[in-house]
Design a protein around this motif. Structure first.
Motif, PDB file in Angstrom:
ATOM      1  N   LYS A 288      48.008  49.491  35.107  1.00  0.00           N
ATOM      2  CA  LYS A 288      48.134  49.045  36.500  1.00  0.00           C
ATOM      3  C   LYS A 288      46.869  48.299  36.914  1.00  0.00           C
ATOM      4  O   LYS A 288      45.758  48.704  36.574  1.00  0.00           O
ATOM      5  CB  LYS A 288      48.341  50.245  37.417  1.00  0.00           C
ATOM      6  N   PRO A 289      47.021  47.209  37.682  1.00  0.00           N
ATOM      7  CA  PRO A 289      45.833  46.491  38.145  1.00  0.00           C
ATOM      8  C   PRO A 289      45.068  47.295  39.196  1.00  0.00           C
ATOM      9  O   PRO A 289      45.660  48.039  39.976  1.00  0.00           O
ATOM     10  CB  PRO A 289      46.404  45.205  38.745  1.00  0.00           C
ATOM     11  N   VAL A 290      43.749  47.155  39.165  1.00  0.00           N
ATOM     12  CA  VAL A 290      42.894  47.827  40.144  1.00  0.00           C
ATOM     13  C   VAL A 290      41.993  46.795  40.819  1.00  0.00           C
ATOM     14  O   VAL A 290      41.690  45.749  40.260  1.00  0.00           O
ATOM     15  CB  VAL A 290      42.030  48.946  39.510  1.00  0.00           C
ATOM     16  N   CYS A 291      41.549  47.115  42.024  1.00  0.00           N
ATOM     17  CA  CYS A 291      40.671  46.239  42.794  1.00  0.00           C
ATOM     18  C   CYS A 291      39.325  46.105  42.094  1.00  0.00           C
ATOM     19  O   CYS A 291      38.743  47.089  41.640  1.00  0.00           O
ATOM     20  CB  CYS A 291      40.476  46.818  44.198  1.00  0.00           C
ATOM     21  N   ARG A 292      38.822  44.889  42.014  1.00  0.00           N
ATOM     22  CA  ARG A 292      37.523  44.644  41.374  1.00  0.00           C
ATOM     23  C   ARG A 292      36.357  45.138  42.226  1.00  0.00           C
ATOM     24  O   ARG A 292      35.257  45.307  41.729  1.00  0.00           O
ATOM     25  CB  ARG A 292      37.369  43.153  41.100  1.00  0.00           C
ATOM     26  N   ILE A 293      36.573  45.358  43.515  1.00  0.00           N
ATOM     27  CA  ILE A 293      35.519  45.826  44.408  1.00  0.00           C
ATOM     28  C   ILE A 293      35.526  47.348  44.521  1.00  0.00           C
ATOM     29  O   ILE A 293      34.521  48.001  44.263  1.00  0.00           O
ATOM     30  CB  ILE A 293      35.670  45.206  45.817  1.00  0.00           C
ATOM     31  N   SER A 294      36.684  47.912  44.887  1.00  0.00           N
ATOM     32  CA  SER A 294      36.737  49.345  45.176  1.00  0.00           C
ATOM     33  C   SER A 294      37.279  50.189  44.035  1.00  0.00           C
ATOM     34  O   SER A 294      37.100  51.401  44.035  1.00  0.00           O
ATOM     35  CB  SER A 294      37.593  49.581  46.423  1.00  0.00           C
ATOM     36  N   GLY A 295      37.991  49.572  43.088  1.00  0.00           N
ATOM     37  CA  GLY A 295      38.608  50.327  42.005  1.00  0.00           C
ATOM     38  C   GLY A 295      39.928  50.966  42.388  1.00  0.00           C
ATOM     39  O   GLY A 295      40.545  51.653  41.580  1.00  0.00           O
ATOM     40  N   ALA A 296      40.382  50.751  43.622  1.00  0.00           N
ATOM     41  CA  ALA A 296      41.658  51.311  44.092  1.00  0.00           C
ATOM     42  C   ALA A 296      42.821  50.579  43.417  1.00  0.00           C
ATOM     43  O   ALA A 296      42.719  49.396  43.097  1.00  0.00           O
ATOM     44  CB  ALA A 296      41.765  51.173  45.605  1.00  0.00           C
ATOM     45  N   PRO A 297      43.944  51.260  43.202  1.00  0.00           N
ATOM     46  CA  PRO A 297      45.113  50.598  42.606  1.00  0.00           C
ATOM     47  C   PRO A 297      45.622  49.472  43.501  1.00  0.00           C
ATOM     48  O   PRO A 297      45.624  49.594  44.723  1.00  0.00           O
ATOM     49  CB  PRO A 297      46.152  51.711  42.507  1.00  0.00           C
ATOM     50  N   LEU A 298      46.035  48.375  42.881  1.00  0.00           N
ATOM     51  CA  LEU A 298      46.616  47.244  43.616  1.00  0.00           C
ATOM     52  C   LEU A 298      48.131  47.423  43.629  1.00  0.00           C
ATOM     53  O   LEU A 298      48.791  47.222  42.619  1.00  0.00           O
ATOM     54  CB  LEU A 298      46.241  45.919  42.948  1.00  0.00           C
ATOM     55  N   VAL A 299      48.658  47.828  44.762  1.00  0.00           N
ATOM     56  CA  VAL A 299      50.093  48.080  44.865  1.00  0.00           C
ATOM     57  C   VAL A 299      50.785  47.107  45.812  1.00  0.00           C
ATOM     58  O   VAL A 299      51.999  46.933  45.746  1.00  0.00           O
ATOM     59  CB  VAL A 299      50.369  49.530  45.319  1.00  0.00           C
TER      60      VAL A 299
ATOM     61  N   PHE B 132      47.839  40.185  44.150  1.00  0.00           N
ATOM     62  CA  PHE B 132      47.889  41.430  44.910  1.00  0.00           C
ATOM     63  C   PHE B 132      46.767  41.426  45.934  1.00  0.00           C
ATOM     64  O   PHE B 132      45.759  40.749  45.747  1.00  0.00           O
ATOM     65  CB  PHE B 132      47.693  42.634  43.984  1.00  0.00           C
ATOM     66  N   VAL B 133      46.944  42.206  46.993  1.00  0.00           N
ATOM     67  CA  VAL B 133      45.883  42.364  47.988  1.00  0.00           C
ATOM     68  C   VAL B 133      45.467  43.828  47.978  1.00  0.00           C
ATOM     69  O   VAL B 133      46.294  44.724  47.949  1.00  0.00           O
ATOM     70  CB  VAL B 133      46.321  41.891  49.398  1.00  0.00           C
ATOM     71  N   SER B 134      44.167  44.048  47.971  1.00  0.00           N
ATOM     72  CA  SER B 134      43.629  45.403  47.996  1.00  0.00           C
ATOM     73  C   SER B 134      43.680  45.934  49.423  1.00  0.00           C
ATOM     74  O   SER B 134      43.225  45.274  50.357  1.00  0.00           O
ATOM     75  CB  SER B 134      42.183  45.412  47.492  1.00  0.00           C
ATOM     76  N   GLU B 135      44.221  47.137  49.580  1.00  0.00           N
ATOM     77  CA  GLU B 135      44.275  47.745  50.907  1.00  0.00           C
ATOM     78  C   GLU B 135      42.901  48.230  51.355  1.00  0.00           C
ATOM     79  O   GLU B 135      42.687  48.468  52.540  1.00  0.00           O
ATOM     80  CB  GLU B 135      45.273  48.895  50.910  1.00  0.00           C
ATOM     81  N   ASP B 136      41.954  48.363  50.422  1.00  0.00           N
ATOM     82  CA  ASP B 136      40.601  48.810  50.760  1.00  0.00           C
ATOM     83  C   ASP B 136      39.689  47.651  51.162  1.00  0.00           C
ATOM     84  O   ASP B 136      39.029  47.683  52.184  1.00  0.00           O
ATOM     85  CB  ASP B 136      39.962  49.551  49.585  1.00  0.00           C
ATOM     86  N   SER B 137      39.660  46.604  50.316  1.00  0.00           N
ATOM     87  CA  SER B 137      38.706  45.507  50.536  1.00  0.00           C
ATOM     88  C   SER B 137      39.355  44.252  51.111  1.00  0.00           C
ATOM     89  O   SER B 137      38.660  43.314  51.445  1.00  0.00           O
ATOM     90  CB  SER B 137      38.041  45.151  49.207  1.00  0.00           C
ATOM     91  N   TRP B 138      40.678  44.199  51.165  1.00  0.00           N
ATOM     92  CA  TRP B 138      41.441  43.030  51.608  1.00  0.00           C
ATOM     93  C   TRP B 138      41.207  41.811  50.723  1.00  0.00           C
ATOM     94  O   TRP B 138      41.469  40.688  51.115  1.00  0.00           O
ATOM     95  CB  TRP B 138      41.177  42.692  53.078  1.00  0.00           C
ATOM     96  N   LEU B 139      40.719  42.032  49.512  1.00  0.00           N
ATOM     97  CA  LEU B 139      40.505  40.962  48.552  1.00  0.00           C
ATOM     98  C   LEU B 139      41.831  40.657  47.857  1.00  0.00           C
ATOM     99  O   LEU B 139      42.488  41.563  47.336  1.00  0.00           O
ATOM    100  CB  LEU B 139      39.455  41.383  47.521  1.00  0.00           C
ATOM    101  N   VAL B 140      42.241  39.389  47.863  1.00  0.00           N
ATOM    102  CA  VAL B 140      43.438  38.972  47.139  1.00  0.00           C
ATOM    103  C   VAL B 140      42.996  38.603  45.734  1.00  0.00           C
ATOM    104  O   VAL B 140      42.056  37.827  45.546  1.00  0.00           O
ATOM    105  CB  VAL B 140      44.124  37.774  47.834  1.00  0.00           C
ATOM    106  N   GLN B 141      43.671  39.173  44.725  1.00  0.00           N
ATOM    107  CA  GLN B 141      43.237  38.974  43.347  1.00  0.00           C
ATOM    108  C   GLN B 141      44.413  38.989  42.380  1.00  0.00           C
ATOM    109  O   GLN B 141      45.456  39.560  42.666  1.00  0.00           O
ATOM    110  CB  GLN B 141      42.213  40.028  42.966  1.00  0.00           C
ATOM    111  N   VAL B 142      44.209  38.325  41.261  1.00  0.00           N
ATOM    112  CA  VAL B 142      45.198  38.249  40.196  1.00  0.00           C
ATOM    113  C   VAL B 142      44.663  39.079  39.031  1.00  0.00           C
ATOM    114  O   VAL B 142      43.504  38.910  38.642  1.00  0.00           O
ATOM    115  CB  VAL B 142      45.408  36.781  39.760  1.00  0.00           C
ATOM    116  N   PRO B 143      45.479  39.971  38.465  1.00  0.00           N
ATOM    117  CA  PRO B 143      45.007  40.758  37.324  1.00  0.00           C
ATOM    118  C   PRO B 143      44.642  39.857  36.142  1.00  0.00           C
ATOM    119  O   PRO B 143      45.254  38.809  35.931  1.00  0.00           O
ATOM    120  CB  PRO B 143      46.206  41.640  36.968  1.00  0.00           C
ATOM    121  N   ALA B 144      43.658  40.264  35.362  1.00  0.00           N
ATOM    122  CA  ALA B 144      43.213  39.507  34.176  1.00  0.00           C
ATOM    123  C   ALA B 144      44.113  39.825  32.993  1.00  0.00           C
ATOM    124  O   ALA B 144      44.388  40.990  32.711  1.00  0.00           O
ATOM    125  CB  ALA B 144      41.766  39.850  33.854  1.00  0.00           C
TER     126      ALA B 144
END
Length: 64
Positions: A2-13, A46-58
């Motif tokens: 599962k992809p995780v946020c690069r800032i917080s490490g929270a799951p990207l759901v 995906f958008v992180s619910e913690d950091s609001w960073l939009v990111q694409v998994p690597a």
């Protein structure tokens, strides 16, 4: 995996945008390569619910 946020490490759901599949970016092809098959990768942001960073998994590691 599962992809995780690069800032917080929270799951990207939370899916932000799903653009289907795309060939590898910056992969410039020579004329003789145009008829060969290419690898395609999912392009889903995906958008992180913690950091609001939009990111694409690597999917590919960058070459250094």
């Amino acid at each position: 995996m599962k992809p995780v946020c690069r800032i917080s490490g929270a799951p990207l759901v939370e899916k932000f945008a799903d653009l289907g599949f795309s060939p590898f970016s910056n992969d410039f092809l020579a004329p003789e390569q145009l008829e060969q098959s290419q690898r395609f990768y999912p392009l889903c942001a995906f958008v992180s619910e913690d950091s609001w960073l939009v990111q694409v998994p690597a999917f590919e590691r960058a070459e250094v």
